[in-house]
Design a protein around this motif. Structure first.
Motif, PDB file in Angstrom:
ATOM      1  N   ARG A  68       0.834  -1.201   0.000  1.00 15.71           N
ATOM      2  CA  ARG A  68       0.000   0.000   0.000  1.00 15.71           C
ATOM      3  C   ARG A  68       0.877   1.262   0.000  1.00 15.71           C
ATOM      4  N   ASP A  69       1.920   1.247   0.825  1.00 16.88           N
ATOM      5  CA  ASP A  69       2.825   2.403   0.910  1.00 16.88           C
ATOM      6  C   ASP A  69       3.549   2.654  -0.418  1.00 16.88           C
ATOM      7  N   ALA A  70       3.762   1.596  -1.181  1.00 19.58           N
ATOM      8  CA  ALA A  70       4.437   1.716  -2.475  1.00 19.58           C
ATOM      9  C   ALA A  70       3.510   2.290  -3.547  1.00 19.58           C
ATOM     10  N   GLY A  71       2.219   2.309  -3.259  1.00 11.40           N
ATOM     11  CA  GLY A  71       1.266   2.851  -4.224  1.00 11.40           C
ATOM     12  C   GLY A  71       0.441   1.806  -4.935  1.00 11.40           C
ATOM     13  N   MET A  72       0.503   0.566  -4.451  1.00 10.40           N
ATOM     14  CA  MET A  72      -0.282  -0.498  -5.067  1.00 10.40           C
ATOM     15  C   MET A  72      -1.742  -0.353  -4.664  1.00 10.40           C
ATOM     16  N   ASP A  73      -2.632  -0.664  -5.599  1.00 11.13           N
ATOM     17  CA  ASP A  73      -4.058  -0.450  -5.378  1.00 11.13           C
ATOM     18  C   ASP A  73      -4.734  -1.584  -4.615  1.00 11.13           C
ATOM     19  N   GLU A  74      -4.295  -2.802  -4.878  1.00 11.41           N
ATOM     20  CA  GLU A  74      -4.905  -3.978  -4.258  1.00 11.41           C
ATOM     21  C   GLU A  74      -3.878  -5.085  -4.155  1.00 11.41           C
ATOM     22  N   THR A  75      -4.291  -6.157  -3.482  1.00 11.84           N
ATOM     23  CA  THR A  75      -3.448  -7.338  -3.354  1.00 11.84           C
ATOM     24  C   THR A  75      -4.211  -8.550  -3.864  1.00 11.84           C
ATOM     25  N   LEU A  76      -3.542  -9.344  -4.663  1.00 12.88           N
ATOM     26  CA  LEU A  76      -4.075 -10.600  -5.162  1.00 12.88           C
ATOM     27  C   LEU A  76      -3.230 -11.691  -4.536  1.00 12.88           C
ATOM     28  N   HIS A  77      -3.872 -12.588  -3.808  1.00 18.50           N
ATOM     29  CA  HIS A  77      -3.122 -13.600  -3.058  1.00 18.50           C
ATOM     30  C   HIS A  77      -2.924 -14.873  -3.855  1.00 18.50           C
ATOM     31  N   LYS A  78      -1.720 -15.445  -3.709  1.00 16.23           N
ATOM     32  CA  LYS A  78      -1.391 -16.745  -4.317  1.00 16.23           C
ATOM     33  C   LYS A  78      -1.849 -17.848  -3.381  1.00 16.23           C
ATOM     34  N   PRO A  79      -2.335 -18.946  -3.877  1.00 17.92           N
ATOM     35  CA  PRO A  79      -2.671 -19.179  -5.277  1.00 17.92           C
ATOM     36  C   PRO A  79      -3.898 -18.349  -5.666  1.00 17.92           C
ATOM     37  N   VAL A  80      -3.854 -17.800  -6.872  1.00 13.70           N
ATOM     38  CA  VAL A  80      -4.913 -16.911  -7.335  1.00 13.70           C
ATOM     39  C   VAL A  80      -6.176 -17.710  -7.645  1.00 13.70           C
ATOM     40  N   ALA A  81      -7.269 -17.282  -7.062  1.00 14.21           N
ATOM     41  CA  ALA A  81      -8.560 -17.920  -7.323  1.00 14.21           C
ATOM     42  C   ALA A  81      -9.153 -17.297  -8.592  1.00 14.21           C
ATOM     43  N   PRO A  82      -9.699 -18.114  -9.490  1.00 11.95           N
ATOM     44  CA  PRO A  82     -10.305 -17.575 -10.709  1.00 11.95           C
ATOM     45  C   PRO A  82     -11.364 -16.512 -10.434  1.00 11.95           C
ATOM     46  N   ASP A  83     -12.166 -16.693  -9.380  1.00  6.80           N
ATOM     47  CA  ASP A  83     -13.191 -15.710  -9.031  1.00  6.80           C
ATOM     48  C   ASP A  83     -12.576 -14.367  -8.630  1.00  6.80           C
ATOM     49  N   ALA A  84     -11.477 -14.431  -7.899  1.00  3.78           N
ATOM     50  CA  ALA A  84     -10.808 -13.196  -7.472  1.00  3.78           C
ATOM     51  C   ALA A  84     -10.251 -12.447  -8.677  1.00  3.78           C
ATOM     52  N   LEU A  85      -9.703 -13.187  -9.622  1.00  2.06           N
ATOM     53  CA  LEU A  85      -9.174 -12.562 -10.829  1.00  2.06           C
ATOM     54  C   LEU A  85     -10.300 -11.958 -11.663  1.00  2.06           C
ATOM     55  N   ALA A  86     -11.389 -12.683 -11.802  1.00  3.49           N
ATOM     56  CA  ALA A  86     -12.544 -12.182 -12.560  1.00  3.49           C
ATOM     57  C   ALA A  86     -13.086 -10.908 -11.924  1.00  3.49           C
ATOM     58  N   GLN A  87     -13.176 -10.885 -10.605  1.00  2.90           N
ATOM     59  CA  GLN A  87     -13.663  -9.697  -9.902  1.00  2.90           C
ATOM     60  C   GLN A  87     -12.722  -8.513 -10.110  1.00  2.90           C
ATOM     61  N   LEU A  88     -11.433  -8.773 -10.088  1.00  4.99           N
ATOM     62  CA  LEU A  88     -10.441  -7.723 -10.313  1.00  4.99           C
ATOM     63  C   LEU A  88     -10.621  -7.098 -11.700  1.00  4.99           C
TER      64      LEU A  88
END
Length: 121
Positions: free
Chosen positions: A94-114
């Protein structure tokens, strides 16, 4: 066509994410380290950037900090890809300026929502 840049120094993780994105109408650009991610981002001007938190030469956070110095990337969504769940790592992203975090292993639903959140599909 929207472009997504994915950077991960783990070949398997990169290929899995690439395969998950293949079903969408997107141009997928891949980098296997932070330096290449930085160069490709500047060259391709992607609409979304996914950066692995831990890469050997430059971390995802370091790449993000460099990109955010360029006004062309001030509104580009930059997503941290990480297996870490500690508040320290998440705060660093967050401090670096990233908007969100996607956690490994990436869930297809999480990627679709992103992709929906950033109106890429």
């Amino acid at each position: 066509m929207n472009t997504i840049l994915i950077a991960d120094d783990d070949f398997i993780s990169l290929e899995v994410l690439k395969a998950m994105l293949a079903s969408y109408s997107l141009e997928i650009v891949c980098a296997s380290n932070g330096s290449d991610a930085l160069a490709l981002a500047k060259e391709k001007q992607p609409q979304l950037i996914i950066l692995d938190y831990e890469m050997d030469d430059l971390t995802g956070a370091e790449v993000c900090i460099e990109l955010r110095k360029d006004s062309a990337f001030s509104n580009t969504p930059i997503i941290a890809l990480t297996g870490h769940q500690s508040s320290t790592h998440l705060d660093h992203c967050r401090d670096a300026g990233m908007d969100e975090t996607l956690h490994k292993p990436v869930a297809p639903d999480a990627l679709a929502q992103l992709l929906k959140t950033y109106q890429l599909v």
